[in-house]
Write a protein that holds these residues in place. Structure first.
Motif, PDB file in Angstrom:
ATOM      1  N   HIS A  13      -5.395  39.755  61.149  1.00 60.69           N
ATOM      2  CA  HIS A  13      -5.967  40.884  61.906  1.00 60.69           C
ATOM      3  C   HIS A  13      -5.756  42.206  61.178  1.00 60.69           C
ATOM      4  CE1 HIS A  13      -6.278  43.934  65.125  1.00 60.69           C
ATOM      5  NE2 HIS A  13      -7.289  43.167  65.485  1.00 60.69           N
ATOM      6  N   LYS A  14      -4.640  42.348  60.486  1.00 60.80           N
ATOM      7  CA  LYS A  14      -4.393  43.576  59.706  1.00 60.80           C
ATOM      8  C   LYS A  14      -5.468  43.748  58.634  1.00 60.80           C
ATOM      9  CE  LYS A  14       0.641  43.639  60.082  1.00 60.80           C
ATOM     10  NZ  LYS A  14       1.889  43.416  59.331  1.00 60.80           N
ATOM     11  N   LEU A  15      -5.816  42.647  57.988  1.00 63.11           N
ATOM     12  CA  LEU A  15      -6.800  42.699  56.906  1.00 63.11           C
ATOM     13  C   LEU A  15      -8.237  42.713  57.417  1.00 63.11           C
ATOM     14  CD1 LEU A  15      -5.158  40.091  54.523  1.00 63.11           C
ATOM     15  CD2 LEU A  15      -5.202  42.575  54.226  1.00 63.11           C
ATOM     16  N   PHE A  16      -8.503  41.932  58.453  1.00 57.32           N
ATOM     17  CA  PHE A  16      -9.857  41.752  58.966  1.00 57.32           C
ATOM     18  C   PHE A  16      -9.855  41.901  60.486  1.00 57.32           C
ATOM     19  CE2 PHE A  16      -9.037  38.722  55.458  1.00 57.32           C
ATOM     20  CZ  PHE A  16      -9.747  39.377  54.465  1.00 57.32           C
ATOM     21  N   PRO A  17      -9.922  43.107  60.989  1.00 58.43           N
ATOM     22  CA  PRO A  17      -9.867  43.315  62.450  1.00 58.43           C
ATOM     23  C   PRO A  17     -11.183  42.954  63.143  1.00 58.43           C
ATOM     24  CG  PRO A  17     -10.100  45.418  61.328  1.00 58.43           C
ATOM     25  CD  PRO A  17      -9.962  44.367  60.261  1.00 58.43           C
ATOM     26  N   VAL A  45      -2.974  25.905  58.081  1.00 59.99           N
ATOM     27  CA  VAL A  45      -3.946  26.995  58.138  1.00 59.99           C
ATOM     28  C   VAL A  45      -4.560  27.214  56.767  1.00 59.99           C
ATOM     29  CG1 VAL A  45      -4.256  29.462  58.533  1.00 59.99           C
ATOM     30  CG2 VAL A  45      -2.871  28.123  60.115  1.00 59.99           C
ATOM     31  N   SER A  46      -3.734  27.313  55.727  1.00 53.83           N
ATOM     32  CA  SER A  46      -4.278  27.575  54.389  1.00 53.83           C
ATOM     33  C   SER A  46      -5.148  26.426  53.899  1.00 53.83           C
ATOM     34  CB  SER A  46      -3.165  27.867  53.389  1.00 53.83           C
ATOM     35  OG  SER A  46      -2.364  26.731  53.194  1.00 53.83           O
ATOM     36  N   ASP A  47      -4.776  25.189  54.229  1.00 54.88           N
ATOM     37  CA  ASP A  47      -5.583  24.039  53.824  1.00 54.88           C
ATOM     38  C   ASP A  47      -6.956  24.032  54.494  1.00 54.88           C
ATOM     39  OD1 ASP A  47      -3.545  23.169  52.218  1.00 54.88           O
ATOM     40  OD2 ASP A  47      -2.903  21.548  53.549  1.00 54.88           O
ATOM     41  N   ASN A  48      -7.049  24.631  55.662  1.00 61.31           N
ATOM     42  CA  ASN A  48      -8.300  24.596  56.410  1.00 61.31           C
ATOM     43  C   ASN A  48      -9.097  25.896  56.342  1.00 61.31           C
ATOM     44  OD1 ASN A  48      -8.461  21.893  57.806  1.00 61.31           O
ATOM     45  ND2 ASN A  48      -6.367  22.508  58.227  1.00 61.31           N
ATOM     46  N   MET A  49      -8.731  26.798  55.468  1.00 65.35           N
ATOM     47  CA  MET A  49      -9.471  28.043  55.306  1.00 65.35           C
ATOM     48  C   MET A  49     -10.419  27.991  54.104  1.00 65.35           C
ATOM     49  SD  MET A  49      -8.630  29.902  57.835  1.00 65.35           S
ATOM     50  CE  MET A  49      -9.058  31.578  57.471  1.00 65.35           C
ATOM     51  N   MET A  59      -7.641  32.533  47.603  1.00 63.59           N
ATOM     52  CA  MET A  59      -7.377  33.764  48.357  1.00 63.59           C
ATOM     53  C   MET A  59      -8.663  34.185  49.062  1.00 63.59           C
ATOM     54  SD  MET A  59      -4.866  35.840  45.822  1.00 63.59           S
ATOM     55  CE  MET A  59      -4.413  36.913  47.149  1.00 63.59           C
ATOM     56  N   ILE A  60      -8.507  34.744  50.238  1.00 59.39           N
ATOM     57  CA  ILE A  60      -9.669  35.180  51.003  1.00 59.39           C
ATOM     58  C   ILE A  60      -9.745  36.706  50.948  1.00 59.39           C
ATOM     59  CG2 ILE A  60     -10.760  35.213  53.263  1.00 59.39           C
ATOM     60  CD1 ILE A  60      -9.234  32.583  53.820  1.00 59.39           C
ATOM     61  N   GLN A  61     -10.793  37.206  50.306  1.00 57.53           N
ATOM     62  CA  GLN A  61     -10.991  38.639  50.205  1.00 57.53           C
ATOM     63  C   GLN A  61     -11.911  39.113  51.331  1.00 57.53           C
ATOM     64  OE1 GLN A  61     -11.576  36.674  47.318  1.00 57.53           O
ATOM     65  NE2 GLN A  61      -9.601  37.129  46.403  1.00 57.53           N
ATOM     66  N   ARG A  62     -11.880  40.420  51.554  1.00 62.10           N
ATOM     67  CA  ARG A  62     -12.688  41.020  52.615  1.00 62.10           C
ATOM     68  C   ARG A  62     -14.178  40.701  52.438  1.00 62.10           C
ATOM     69  NH1 ARG A  62     -12.153  45.057  56.441  1.00 62.10           N
ATOM     70  NH2 ARG A  62     -10.028  45.509  55.834  1.00 62.10           N
ATOM     71  N   ASN A  63     -14.671  40.726  51.204  1.00 62.77           N
ATOM     72  CA  ASN A  63     -16.101  40.447  50.991  1.00 62.77           C
ATOM     73  C   ASN A  63     -16.448  38.997  51.349  1.00 62.77           C
ATOM     74  OD1 ASN A  63     -14.806  39.347  48.749  1.00 62.77           O
ATOM     75  ND2 ASN A  63     -16.451  39.895  47.338  1.00 62.77           N
ATOM     76  N   GLU A  64     -15.496  38.076  51.186  1.00 65.05           N
ATOM     77  CA  GLU A  64     -15.739  36.683  51.570  1.00 65.05           C
ATOM     78  C   GLU A  64     -15.815  36.542  53.086  1.00 65.05           C
ATOM     79  OE1 GLU A  64     -13.813  33.957  48.102  1.00 65.05           O
ATOM     80  OE2 GLU A  64     -12.396  35.119  49.308  1.00 65.05           O
ATOM     81  N   VAL A  65     -14.966  37.268  53.796  1.00 70.13           N
ATOM     82  CA  VAL A  65     -15.025  37.239  55.260  1.00 70.13           C
ATOM     83  C   VAL A  65     -16.343  37.843  55.733  1.00 70.13           C
ATOM     84  CG1 VAL A  65     -13.996  38.130  57.394  1.00 70.13           C
ATOM     85  CG2 VAL A  65     -12.530  37.266  55.577  1.00 70.13           C
ATOM     86  N   GLY A  66     -16.749  38.946  55.110  1.00 72.41           N
ATOM     87  CA  GLY A  66     -18.029  39.568  55.453  1.00 72.41           C
ATOM     88  C   GLY A  66     -19.201  38.630  55.208  1.00 72.41           C
ATOM     89  N   LYS A  67     -19.161  37.925  54.074  1.00 71.37           N
ATOM     90  CA  LYS A  67     -20.223  36.972  53.754  1.00 71.37           C
ATOM     91  C   LYS A  67     -20.262  35.843  54.777  1.00 71.37           C
ATOM     92  CE  LYS A  67     -21.896  34.018  50.012  1.00 71.37           C
ATOM     93  NZ  LYS A  67     -21.667  33.558  48.634  1.00 71.37           N
ATOM     94  N   ALA A  68     -19.088  35.315  55.142  1.00 72.90           N
ATOM     95  CA  ALA A  68     -19.026  34.237  56.137  1.00 72.90           C
ATOM     96  C   ALA A  68     -19.537  34.727  57.484  1.00 72.90           C
ATOM     97  CB  ALA A  68     -17.596  33.721  56.262  1.00 72.90           C
TER      98      ALA A  68
END
Length: 106
Positions: A13-17, A45-49, A59-68
């Motif tokens: 949540h800190k990284l991706f609110p 959790v890490s295995d399923n992300m 590693m999951i970057q902000r742009n990857e979350v935005g794309k998803a």
């Protein structure tokens, strides 16, 4: 355990609110996992992300979350439009959707 899920939710949540609070995100994750969070830990959790890690670097970057988020949002809208388009036709052919529909018996 539940505290591992809470910790992951707080950090995520800190990284991706994407939710108003970390608690709301934790509740969503618990719901998405079917309430089966007794044995969940950081490794699980890490295995399923992997489905968010588009570049495969672990590693999951902000742009990857935005794309998803954009991809899944588009798919949700596409499915919603399909349902809206098909709904009247399905009701016409029966299925007791509250409108009676056309009887297919001859």
């Amino acid at each position: 355990n539940s505290s591992a899920l809470s910790s992951v939710a707080v950090e995520f949540h800190k990284l991706f609110p994407l939710r108003k609070t970390a608690k709301e995100l934790e509740d969503f994750l618990r719901y998405a996992l079917g309430g089966k969070t007794d044995n969940i830990g950081a490794k699980v959790v890490s295995d399923n992300m992997f489905w968010i890690d588009y570049d495969g670097d672990g590693m999951i970057q902000r742009n990857e979350v935005g794309k998803a988020y954009k991809t899944w949002g588009s798919k949700f809208l596409e499915i919603s439009k399909t349902i809206r388009t098909m709904g009247p036709m399905l009701a016409l052919f029966g299925g007791d959707m509250g409108g009676g529909g056309m009887k297919m018996e001859f």
